[in-house]
Scaffold this motif. Structure first.
Motif, PDB file in Angstrom:
ATOM      1  N   PRO A 183     -12.739 -37.319 -14.610  1.00 52.39           N
ATOM      2  CA  PRO A 183     -13.770 -37.096 -13.588  1.00 52.39           C
ATOM      3  C   PRO A 183     -14.326 -35.677 -13.682  1.00 52.39           C
ATOM      4  N   PHE A 184     -15.619 -35.545 -13.394  1.00 55.06           N
ATOM      5  CA  PHE A 184     -16.291 -34.270 -13.497  1.00 55.06           C
ATOM      6  C   PHE A 184     -17.154 -34.071 -12.265  1.00 55.06           C
ATOM      7  N   ASP A 185     -16.993 -32.940 -11.622  1.00 54.56           N
ATOM      8  CA  ASP A 185     -17.778 -32.629 -10.419  1.00 54.56           C
ATOM      9  C   ASP A 185     -18.826 -31.608 -10.791  1.00 54.56           C
ATOM     10  N   THR A 186     -20.108 -31.983 -10.730  1.00 57.43           N
ATOM     11  CA  THR A 186     -21.177 -31.078 -11.119  1.00 57.43           C
ATOM     12  C   THR A 186     -21.362 -29.951 -10.124  1.00 57.43           C
ATOM     13  N   GLU A 187     -20.967 -30.154  -8.887  1.00 59.30           N
ATOM     14  CA  GLU A 187     -21.152 -29.121  -7.871  1.00 59.30           C
ATOM     15  C   GLU A 187     -20.034 -28.084  -7.906  1.00 59.30           C
ATOM     16  N   ALA A 188     -18.950 -28.377  -8.600  1.00 61.04           N
ATOM     17  CA  ALA A 188     -17.818 -27.451  -8.608  1.00 61.04           C
ATOM     18  C   ALA A 188     -17.962 -26.342  -9.634  1.00 61.04           C
ATOM     19  N   THR A 189     -18.909 -26.478 -10.544  1.00 59.60           N
ATOM     20  CA  THR A 189     -19.031 -25.445 -11.584  1.00 59.60           C
ATOM     21  C   THR A 189     -20.253 -24.595 -11.408  1.00 59.60           C
TER      22      THR A 189
END
Length: 134
Positions: free
Chosen positions: A128-134
């Motif tokens: 899973p990848f969170d675009t808002e976390a980076t």
């Protein structure tokens, strides 16, 4: 003082006397004496000013209390690890903390920590990848 030992200092004084000369030597010694008196007066004035502003005499200060060597992290950790664990718990302590402290004080073995649950992805699944976390 400045890495100069006794014999070197005496040689420097002799060279200074020779360079200044016998005519100007009394004048320079008087200037040196006045400079020393002025420095002493300034030091005592600073002492009085500190006493007025802070309200304590410098001689009455416990300088050992302000020694930075007493804050050695190795010593602090060593004392914390060797400290007695049978400290009394406050009445407002959480029940779990009080129970653990009570068990440790009674000599029981420390309660086991729950094992950590690790979820593994199936082969071929995308992490899973969170675009808002980076």
């Amino acid at each position: 003082m400045f890495g100069i030992n006794g014999p070197e200092f005496i040689i420097l004084l002799i060279i200074g006397v020779l360079v200044i000369g016998p005519q100007r030597l009394p004048e320079y010694t008087q200037k040196l004496a006045n400079l020393v008196k002025e420095v002493r007066r300034m030091a005592s004035g600073a002492r009085e000013q500190i006493k007025e502003e802070v309200g304590i005499d410098i001689d009455d200060v416990d300088w050992k209390k302000y020694d930075p060597r007493q804050y050695d992290p190795r010593r602090i950790i060593r004392e914390a690890l060797l400290d007695d664990d049978t400290k009394p718990m406050s009445a407002g302590a959480p029940a779990a903390v009080a129970a653990v402290a009570g068990a440790a004080a009674a000599g029981d073995s420390a309660p086991k920590r729950p094992e950590r649950v690790v979820q593994r992805l199936a082969p071929g699944d995308i992490a899973p990848f969170d675009t808002e976390a980076t």
